[in-house]
Design an enzyme around this catalytic site. Structure first.
Site, PDB file in Angstrom:
ATOM      1  N   ASN A  71       0.863  -1.183   0.000  1.00  0.00           N
ATOM      2  CA  ASN A  71       0.000   0.000   0.000  1.00  0.00           C
ATOM      3  C   ASN A  71       0.898   1.231   0.000  1.00  0.00           C
ATOM      4  O   ASN A  71       1.518   1.536   1.015  1.00  0.00           O
ATOM      5  CB  ASN A  71      -0.889  -0.036   1.250  1.00  0.00           C
ATOM      6  CG  ASN A  71      -1.706   1.227   1.422  1.00  0.00           C
ATOM      7  OD1 ASN A  71      -1.815   2.046   0.501  1.00  0.00           O
ATOM      8  ND2 ASN A  71      -2.285   1.392   2.605  1.00  0.00           N
TER       9      ASN A  71
ATOM     10  N   SER B 162       3.933  -2.609  10.287  1.00  0.00           N
ATOM     11  CA  SER B 162       5.383  -2.643  10.481  1.00  0.00           C
ATOM     12  C   SER B 162       6.026  -3.964  10.060  1.00  0.00           C
ATOM     13  O   SER B 162       6.979  -4.427  10.695  1.00  0.00           O
ATOM     14  CB  SER B 162       5.742  -2.298  11.938  1.00  0.00           C
ATOM     15  OG  SER B 162       5.351  -0.966  12.237  1.00  0.00           O
TER      16      SER B 162
HETATM   17  C1  PEP Z   1      -0.477  -0.054   6.331  1.00  0.00           C
HETATM   18  O1  PEP Z   1      -0.638   1.157   6.331  1.00  0.00           O
HETATM   19  O2  PEP Z   1      -1.343  -0.783   5.835  1.00  0.00           O
HETATM   20  C2  PEP Z   1       0.731  -0.570   6.938  1.00  0.00           C
HETATM   21  C3  PEP Z   1       0.725  -1.818   7.301  1.00  0.00           C
HETATM   22  O3  PEP Z   1       1.792   0.295   7.085  1.00  0.00           O
HETATM   23  P1  PEP Z   1       3.265  -0.074   7.613  1.00  0.00           P
HETATM   24  O4  PEP Z   1       3.683  -1.349   6.943  1.00  0.00           O
HETATM   25  O5  PEP Z   1       4.107   1.100   7.211  1.00  0.00           O
HETATM   26  O6  PEP Z   1       3.158  -0.246   9.094  1.00  0.00           O
END
Ligand code: PEP
Length: 249
Positions: A9, A209
């Site tokens: 995403n 994350s």
């Molecule tokens: C997200 O926004 O769907 C997401 C999982 O972000 P990150 O991997 O940066 O935590």
């Protein structure tokens, strides 16, 4: 047998120059044994579709409107996403629930529109830190699932992403037991509502994350069929590391 999925995403990140990363990802993953999806900003959908043509990488949207067309300035219909080359759309991301006050019933209406148009819907659910600390996680997830997943869902058109809000973009990750508990709960709820056949065929992603360094451990958890990745999907090398871990899981 559920096919594994690594979904990226990009959120509100990237102009045309970011397509170099997509090109690099294509080169890094010439014959993937898992599904790969990149959801760029809507402005890049058409160009991104061209970059990945003939590869194992699919393109998706980050939201759609519940209506098929009409007076909705700034919005995009599911048909428009499909027309631009998307196969899938992310719905109910916590950032949309927060920034745009999207409620479960809004997300359900969007999911219906997406599925009617022939798109797969990745429906996001997840608790806040306060809700987890108050031991309300499973109640919250159960309510979000009942409210936002439409009746017409199948293993083909529905993917559920468990994304604890406090883990998104923070570097904090739930323990593997906590992830397993929620994913087992989501699986059981899907089986209860849709029957074992459909319930077992819906793919469940973990998001929050995920990085190359923690992906293998997360992918070993029961009922984790892949990941929805924000930050680490912006760089081809990082996302390719996550895809490698998924291919080896
Ligand atoms: C997200 O926004 O769907 C997401 C999982 O972000 P990150 O991997 O940066 O935590």
């Amino acid at each position: 047998m559920r096919r594994k999925l690594a979904a990226g995403n990009w959120k509100m990140n990237g102009t045309g120059a970011a397509l170099n990363e997509l090109e690099a990802l294509r080169t890094a993953c010439p014959a993937p044994s898992v599904d790969i999806l990149i959801c760029p900003p809507a402005t890049l959908l058409d160009r991104a579709t061209r970059v990945v043509a003939g590869s194992g990488i699919a393109i998706g949207g980050q939201d759609c409107h519940a209506a098929t067309s009409g007076a909705h300035t700034g919005d995009l219909s599911a048909d428009m996403l499909l027309d631009a080359g998307a196969s899938t759309v992310i719905l109910g991301h916590s950032e949309r629930r927060e920034d745009h006050a999207e409620q479960n019933e809004d997300i359900r209406a969007k999911a219906r529109a997406a599925m009617d148009a022939g798109l797969k819907a990745i429906i996001c659910v997840g608790e806040s830190l306060e809700q987890r600390e108050a031991a309300n996680t499973l109640d919250i997830i159960g309510g979000q699932m009942s409210g936002s997943i439409p009746d017409q869902s199948t293993g083909e058109n529905l993917i559920v992403a468990y994304e604890p809000i406090w883990a998104i973009g923070t570097g904090k990750v739930p323990t593997l037991d906590e992830i397993g508990e929620v994913h087992d709960f989501i699986r059981a709820r899907l089986e209860r509502r849709f029957g074992e056949g459909v319930g077992r065929s819906v793919r469940l992603l973990y998001g929050g994350s995920v990085k190359p360094g923690n992906a293998a451990d997360i992918f070993a958890v029961s009922n984790v069929d892949g990941a929805l990745v924000g930050g680490a999907s912006l760089k081809a090398a990082d996302f390719a590391g996550i895809i490698d871990a998924l291919q080896e899981a």
